[in-house]
Design a protein around this motif. Structure first.
Motif, PDB file in Angstrom:
ATOM      1  N   GLU A  36     -45.887 -37.155  16.830  1.00 20.98           N
ATOM      2  CA  GLU A  36     -45.139 -38.161  17.579  1.00 20.98           C
ATOM      3  C   GLU A  36     -44.093 -38.847  16.688  1.00 20.98           C
ATOM      4  OE1 GLU A  36     -46.224 -42.397  19.623  1.00 20.98           O
ATOM      5  OE2 GLU A  36     -47.734 -40.811  19.810  1.00 20.98           O
ATOM      6  N   VAL A  37     -44.460 -39.148  15.437  1.00 20.27           N
ATOM      7  CA  VAL A  37     -43.511 -39.756  14.498  1.00 20.27           C
ATOM      8  C   VAL A  37     -42.364 -38.789  14.206  1.00 20.27           C
ATOM      9  CG1 VAL A  37     -43.219 -40.547  12.098  1.00 20.27           C
ATOM     10  CG2 VAL A  37     -45.153 -41.362  13.446  1.00 20.27           C
ATOM     11  N   ALA A  38     -42.693 -37.516  14.015  1.00 12.71           N
ATOM     12  CA  ALA A  38     -41.655 -36.508  13.751  1.00 12.71           C
ATOM     13  C   ALA A  38     -40.700 -36.392  14.933  1.00 12.71           C
ATOM     14  CB  ALA A  38     -42.304 -35.159  13.445  1.00 12.71           C
ATOM     15  N   ASP A  39     -41.235 -36.409  16.156  1.00  9.64           N
ATOM     16  CA  ASP A  39     -40.388 -36.343  17.355  1.00  9.64           C
ATOM     17  C   ASP A  39     -39.520 -37.591  17.478  1.00  9.64           C
ATOM     18  OD1 ASP A  39     -41.484 -33.893  17.955  1.00  9.64           O
ATOM     19  OD2 ASP A  39     -42.873 -34.671  19.490  1.00  9.64           O
ATOM     20  N   ALA A  40     -40.111 -38.752  17.175  1.00  7.45           N
ATOM     21  CA  ALA A  40     -39.370 -40.012  17.280  1.00  7.45           C
ATOM     22  C   ALA A  40     -38.252 -40.085  16.245  1.00  7.45           C
ATOM     23  CB  ALA A  40     -40.320 -41.196  17.120  1.00  7.45           C
ATOM     24  N   ALA A  41     -38.452 -39.438  15.100  1.00  4.79           N
ATOM     25  CA  ALA A  41     -37.423 -39.442  14.048  1.00  4.79           C
ATOM     26  C   ALA A  41     -36.141 -38.761  14.531  1.00  4.79           C
ATOM     27  CB  ALA A  41     -37.955 -38.761  12.795  1.00  4.79           C
ATOM     28  N   LYS A  42     -36.278 -37.836  15.463  1.00  4.93           N
ATOM     29  CA  LYS A  42     -35.118 -37.127  16.017  1.00  4.93           C
ATOM     30  C   LYS A  42     -34.383 -37.984  17.060  1.00  4.93           C
ATOM     31  CE  LYS A  42     -37.658 -32.826  15.483  1.00  4.93           C
ATOM     32  NZ  LYS A  42     -38.437 -31.835  16.205  1.00  4.93           N
ATOM     33  N   SER A  43     -35.034 -39.032  17.508  1.00  5.30           N
ATOM     34  CA  SER A  43     -34.478 -39.899  18.552  1.00  5.30           C
ATOM     35  C   SER A  43     -33.562 -40.961  17.939  1.00  5.30           C
ATOM     36  CB  SER A  43     -35.632 -40.575  19.295  1.00  5.30           C
ATOM     37  OG  SER A  43     -35.186 -41.636  20.085  1.00  5.30           O
ATOM     38  N   ASP A  44     -32.723 -41.542  18.769  1.00  3.18           N
ATOM     39  CA  ASP A  44     -31.861 -42.641  18.334  1.00  3.18           C
ATOM     40  C   ASP A  44     -32.530 -43.997  18.516  1.00  3.18           C
ATOM     41  OD1 ASP A  44     -29.815 -40.935  17.623  1.00  3.18           O
ATOM     42  OD2 ASP A  44     -28.859 -41.010  19.599  1.00  3.18           O
ATOM     43  N   SER A  45     -33.675 -44.016  19.179  1.00  6.45           N
ATOM     44  CA  SER A  45     -34.344 -45.271  19.508  1.00  6.45           C
ATOM     45  C   SER A  45     -35.177 -45.792  18.328  1.00  6.45           C
ATOM     46  CB  SER A  45     -35.249 -45.057  20.729  1.00  6.45           C
ATOM     47  OG  SER A  45     -36.055 -46.194  20.939  1.00  6.45           O
ATOM     48  N   GLU A  46     -34.751 -46.922  17.777  1.00  4.63           N
ATOM     49  CA  GLU A  46     -35.496 -47.555  16.674  1.00  4.63           C
ATOM     50  C   GLU A  46     -36.849 -48.070  17.168  1.00  4.63           C
ATOM     51  OE1 GLU A  46     -34.870 -47.632  13.382  1.00  4.63           O
ATOM     52  OE2 GLU A  46     -33.200 -46.314  13.880  1.00  4.63           O
ATOM     53  N   GLU A  47     -36.873 -48.532  18.416  1.00  2.28           N
ATOM     54  CA  GLU A  47     -38.123 -49.042  18.992  1.00  2.28           C
ATOM     55  C   GLU A  47     -39.158 -47.920  19.097  1.00  2.28           C
ATOM     56  OE1 GLU A  47     -39.786 -51.292  22.982  1.00  2.28           O
ATOM     57  OE2 GLU A  47     -37.621 -51.196  22.638  1.00  2.28           O
ATOM     58  N   LEU A  48     -38.740 -46.748  19.532  1.00  5.32           N
ATOM     59  CA  LEU A  48     -39.637 -45.599  19.633  1.00  5.32           C
ATOM     60  C   LEU A  48     -40.164 -45.199  18.251  1.00  5.32           C
ATOM     61  CD1 LEU A  48     -40.919 -43.396  21.425  1.00  5.32           C
ATOM     62  CD2 LEU A  48     -38.850 -42.041  21.058  1.00  5.32           C
ATOM     63  N   LYS A  49     -39.284 -45.201  17.256  1.00  8.14           N
ATOM     64  CA  LYS A  49     -39.697 -44.875  15.888  1.00  8.14           C
ATOM     65  C   LYS A  49     -40.726 -45.881  15.393  1.00  8.14           C
ATOM     66  CE  LYS A  49     -35.225 -42.866  14.670  1.00  8.14           C
ATOM     67  NZ  LYS A  49     -33.992 -43.044  13.898  1.00  8.14           N
ATOM     68  N   SER A  50     -40.436 -47.149  15.607  1.00  4.73           N
ATOM     69  CA  SER A  50     -41.324 -48.221  15.150  1.00  4.73           C
ATOM     70  C   SER A  50     -42.702 -48.138  15.815  1.00  4.73           C
ATOM     71  CB  SER A  50     -40.679 -49.577  15.431  1.00  4.73           C
ATOM     72  OG  SER A  50     -41.536 -50.621  15.054  1.00  4.73           O
ATOM     73  N   GLU A  51     -42.713 -47.911  17.131  1.00 10.54           N
ATOM     74  CA  GLU A  51     -43.981 -47.816  17.865  1.00 10.54           C
ATOM     75  C   GLU A  51     -44.800 -46.609  17.417  1.00 10.54           C
ATOM     76  OE1 GLU A  51     -43.094 -47.836  22.041  1.00 10.54           O
ATOM     77  OE2 GLU A  51     -42.385 -49.914  21.991  1.00 10.54           O
ATOM     78  N   SER A  52     -44.150 -45.489  17.189  1.00 13.04           N
ATOM     79  CA  SER A  52     -44.896 -44.293  16.767  1.00 13.04           C
ATOM     80  C   SER A  52     -45.441 -44.465  15.349  1.00 13.04           C
ATOM     81  CB  SER A  52     -44.031 -43.037  16.891  1.00 13.04           C
ATOM     82  OG  SER A  52     -42.902 -43.112  16.058  1.00 13.04           O
ATOM     83  N   ILE A  53     -44.697 -45.137  14.500  1.00 10.89           N
ATOM     84  CA  ILE A  53     -45.191 -45.417  13.134  1.00 10.89           C
ATOM     85  C   ILE A  53     -46.383 -46.373  13.185  1.00 10.89           C
ATOM     86  CG2 ILE A  53     -44.585 -46.587  10.972  1.00 10.89           C
ATOM     87  CD1 ILE A  53     -41.789 -45.257  11.252  1.00 10.89           C
ATOM     88  N   MET A  54     -46.342 -47.361  14.074  1.00  9.47           N
ATOM     89  CA  MET A  54     -47.483 -48.278  14.220  1.00  9.47           C
ATOM     90  C   MET A  54     -48.728 -47.531  14.703  1.00  9.47           C
ATOM     91  SD  MET A  54     -47.260 -51.345  13.181  1.00  9.47           S
ATOM     92  CE  MET A  54     -48.621 -52.120  14.024  1.00  9.47           C
TER      93      MET A  54
END
Length: 167
Positions: A36-54
């Motif tokens: 999920e973190v790897a997929d979020a890294a490809k996204s432009d959404s900082e919120e998505l990245k932050s949530e997946s890292i949490m």
């Protein structure tokens, strides 16, 4: 009478087993969070990245593997500096407290839980973790006192035996 005996054995069992109510996380969940973190890294959404890292941090500090817990602690400590909202800080203090509890650093865990409770004094999860930490500190103290008393008893017994042989 049977209920009292059952409660006694249950309390003795939980004393020696640790008996905390903090959940564990298995390797499959961690792997899913890593994807999920790897997929979020490809996204432009900082919120998505932050949530997946949490979510990954949560899974790591709840792992049975010490290296996962250490990784989760490291991730949370880095991200704590970037926390602007009290809710994010509360979550990260709590998860760091869980991580340090899992590594056996109970005093550090207690400090973090107390910081969490300054933000949210009635948060049940943090209160439960604080109780688990304090119980563990007390248990370790009792075991330490028992070991010390045993050592003193053995030394005193050895001295008494040596004196008895001299006579």
């Amino acid at each position: 009478m049977e209920a009292k005996i059952g409660n006694f054995f249950e309390s003795v069992g939980s004393f020696f087993s640790g008996g905390d109510q903090i959940p564990w996380c298995d390797r499959d969940i961690i792997a899913g969070c890593e994807r999920e973190v790897a997929d979020a890294a490809k996204s432009d959404s900082e919120e998505l990245k932050s949530e997946s890292i949490m979510r990954l941090s949560w899974a790591l500090v709840h792992s049975r593997q010490a290296e996962d817990v250490q990784r989760g602690i490291a991730m949370l400590e880095v991200s704590l500096a970037n926390s602007s909202s009290p809710l994010q800080q509360r979550e990260k203090f709590y998860l760091l407290g869980v991580g340090y509890y899992r590594t056996g650093e109970y005093s550090r865990s207690r400090q973090l839980v107390e910081q969490c409770l300054e933000i949210a004094p009635d948060w049940r999860q943090a209160l439960a973790l604080k109780k688990a930490v304090e119980d563990r500190i007390a248990k370790d103290g009792v075991i330490g006192i028992g070991i010390t008393a045993t050592a003193v008893g053995l030394i005193a017994g050895g001295i008494a035996a040596a004196l008895a042989r001299k006579k």
